[in-house]
Design an enzyme around this catalytic site. Structure first.
Site, PDB file in Angstrom:
ATOM      1  N   HIS A 256     105.552  -4.580  38.575  1.00 46.78           N
ATOM      2  CA  HIS A 256     104.462  -3.645  38.777  1.00 46.78           C
ATOM      3  C   HIS A 256     104.525  -2.982  40.140  1.00 46.78           C
ATOM      4  O   HIS A 256     104.083  -1.852  40.331  1.00 46.78           O
ATOM      5  CB  HIS A 256     103.157  -4.421  38.622  1.00 46.78           C
ATOM      6  N   CYS A 257     105.104  -3.676  41.134  1.00 46.14           N
ATOM      7  CA  CYS A 257     104.923  -3.224  42.521  1.00 46.14           C
ATOM      8  C   CYS A 257     106.077  -2.385  43.064  1.00 46.14           C
ATOM      9  O   CYS A 257     105.872  -1.247  43.473  1.00 46.14           O
ATOM     10  CB  CYS A 257     104.750  -4.434  43.417  1.00 46.14           C
ATOM     11  N   ILE A 258     107.271  -2.973  43.074  1.00 41.01           N
ATOM     12  CA  ILE A 258     108.363  -2.369  43.849  1.00 41.01           C
ATOM     13  C   ILE A 258     108.726  -0.961  43.350  1.00 41.01           C
ATOM     14  O   ILE A 258     108.988  -0.078  44.158  1.00 41.01           O
ATOM     15  CB  ILE A 258     109.610  -3.286  43.868  1.00 41.01           C
TER      16      ILE A 258
ATOM     17  N   ASP B 183     104.829   1.215  44.247  1.00 44.43           N
ATOM     18  CA  ASP B 183     104.087   1.293  45.504  1.00 44.43           C
ATOM     19  C   ASP B 183     104.678   2.236  46.548  1.00 44.43           C
ATOM     20  O   ASP B 183     103.932   2.977  47.192  1.00 44.43           O
ATOM     21  CB  ASP B 183     103.938  -0.102  46.129  1.00 44.43           C
TER      22      ASP B 183
END
Ligand SMILES: NC(=O)c1ccc[n+]([C@@H]2O[C@H](COP(=O)([O-])OP(=O)(O)OC[C@H]3O[C@@H](n4cnc5c(N)ncnc54)[C@H](O)[C@@H]3O)[C@@H](O)[C@H]2O)c1
Length: 432
Positions: free
Chosen positions: A264-266, A269
């Site tokens: 979900h993040c890398i 974001d």
């Protein structure tokens, strides 16, 4: 607010520390499951939820009126990118709007969702202040006791799903307030549940710290992904190189190549920062370059597979491929931004026939960008493996028997170096 991957473990941690926690979510199905003591996230144990529901330390609701009764509100809602790869802050905005009519004097609101520097002050604060209550932006010792009606802070979530070494309680928490009293209030809150709280001077510094952590990963993963492609061309084993470099006791940290960025993040974001940087006429070139390299990886994997099939007198078009692992990383039931989904899309476009196996996903569901809802995980055994022209290891789940996979397959394309310890039939393995 938001009982997902971030909010639910946090809620349970507060319950474990003896607090009474209400989990707010807009999804009535999740709320129903939680109140029945059921889990919908693989690594969160049902017994834990049951225990705290039974002891009345945890309950879930869709009724936002009940926000009036709480001392602290922690926002853990999604912050995705929209179709133009721009920040989609609609969930944060909706949540702030949902809080505003119920906001009480003395309440603490903390945003945990990953976002660009300025979100707490520029987006959340003005919405909350529509309530008529105030939380002035102020910094420095002269504002140590600046008066305000409520407290507002940012504290980034650092959860690493599936990480058994560092759980929530062991991971230090960075906290920044809109003003010093807000910072202190948020510190006091998190000190109850984590071993260490790291205060910073503003919400912007806390927001930026989280982005630095993720951009650091994104850029370094891109670097090894690029070097992997060069190493393949040069006939050098990049994994051996990384292991060798890791023996340096200082100044080096290993990152490992793979079929692309997932989670979900890398993959998401860093683009929050690139977007915000444009407001300051600033180009975040490292982020863009890393994005370019990482986005290219699934194409590299399919090209490598096509080349390996070519060596076997087969074309990719019409070949039968078994993909092992759809989760974005090993041993998790998390599909978000998984490069396997992109690999499947490219395979489809190029005319390959494919199935998948993943012990964590007996079937696939419809997602925002992909629809594989008709697909089911095929059983993994010598008989099924033998039916495919190639097996493609996309996720290196620990439960796989890699020697048996190589034994049963005609060709194995390995994006994760998962077959490194396999000794038989090494001629069937193509590193990629
Ligand atoms: N998953 C991770 O490992 C991770 C790690 C660090 C940071 N983060 C960040 O944490 C934030 C949340 O991520 P997540 O993975 O928990 O997302 P998620 O999708 O798992 O959970 C979000 C939850 O919020 C609920 N929700 C949506 N709108 C709502 C609203 N208006 N009010 C109340 N609930 C609402 C959804 O129904 C869902 O249950 C994101 O900003 C993400 O970038 C995630």
């Amino acid at each position: 607010m938001g009982c997902g991957y971030v909010g639910l473990p946090l809620a349970l941690r507060f319950a474990e520390a003896g607090h009474r926690v209400t989990g707010f979510d807009t999804d009535p199905e999740k709320v129903k499951m939680l109140n029945a003591g059921k889990s919908y996230i693989e690594h969160i144990q049902q017994t834990k939820i049951q225990q705290y529901v039974n002891s009345k330390h945890f309950q879930a609701t869709t009724d936002f009126e009940r926000l009036r009764d709480v001392d602290a509100i922690i926002i853990c809602v999604p912050t995705p990118l929209n179709e133009y790869r721009e920040p989609d802050l609609s969930y944060v905005e909706d949540t702030a709007k949902a809080i505003q009519p119920h906001l009480q004097k003395g309440q603490l609101v903390v945003l945990e969702s990953t976002t660009y520097p300025g979100t707490t002050e520029e987006l959340v604060l003005p919405i909350l202040e529509k309530s008529g209550l105030r939380c002035p932006i102020a910094a420095g010792p002269e504002n140590d006791n600046v008066p305000g009606d409520f407290f507002l802070a940012f504290s980034p979530e650092r959860e690493d799903p599936g990480n058994k070494q560092y759980g929530l309680a062991q991971i230090p928490k960075v906290v920044g307030g809109v003003n010093p009293p807000s910072g202190r209030a948020a510190q006091a809150l998190y000190t109850q549940v984590v071993a260490k709280v790291v205060p910073v001077s503003s919400t912007r510094a806390a927001e930026m710290a989280k982005l630095l952590e993720n951009i650091f990963r994104c850029v370094n993963i891109a670097l090894v992904n690029e070097l992997k492609q060069l190493c393949l061309r040069m006939g050098v084993d990049v994994w051996e190189v990384i292991d060798a470099a890791s023996s340096k006791p200082f100044g080096f940290m290993p990152f490992y190549p793979g079929p692309g960025l997932g989670g979900h993040c890398i993959p998401v974001d860093p683009f929050y920062l690139s977007w915000k940087a444009r407001e300051y006429d600033f180009a975040t070139r490292f982020i863009e370059l890393a994005g370019e390299v990482n986005t290219q990886m699934p194409y590299h994997v399919v090209d490598a597979l096509a080349e390996a099939l070519n060596q076997h007198q087969k074309s990719l078009k019409g070949s039968k491929v078994l993909i092992l692992g759809v989760a974005y990383k090993k041993d998790v039931d998390d599909l978000r931004e998984s490069p396997t989904l992109k690999i499947m899309e490219i395979l489809k476009k190029r005319g390959a026939e494919f199935d998948y196996n993943d012990p964590y996903f007996p079937k696939l569901h419809k997602m925002r960008h992909y629809d594989y809802s008709d697909m089911k995980s095929v059983p993994l055994n010598a008989e099924t493996l033998g039916k495919y022209d190639a097996a493609l290891i996309a996720t290196d789940h620990s439960g796989y028997d890699y020697a048996a996979i190589v034994d049963g397959s005609k060709l194995v394309v390995d994006t994760r170096n998962a077959t490194r310890r396999v000794t038989r039939h090494r001629d069937r393995i193509v590193p990629c």
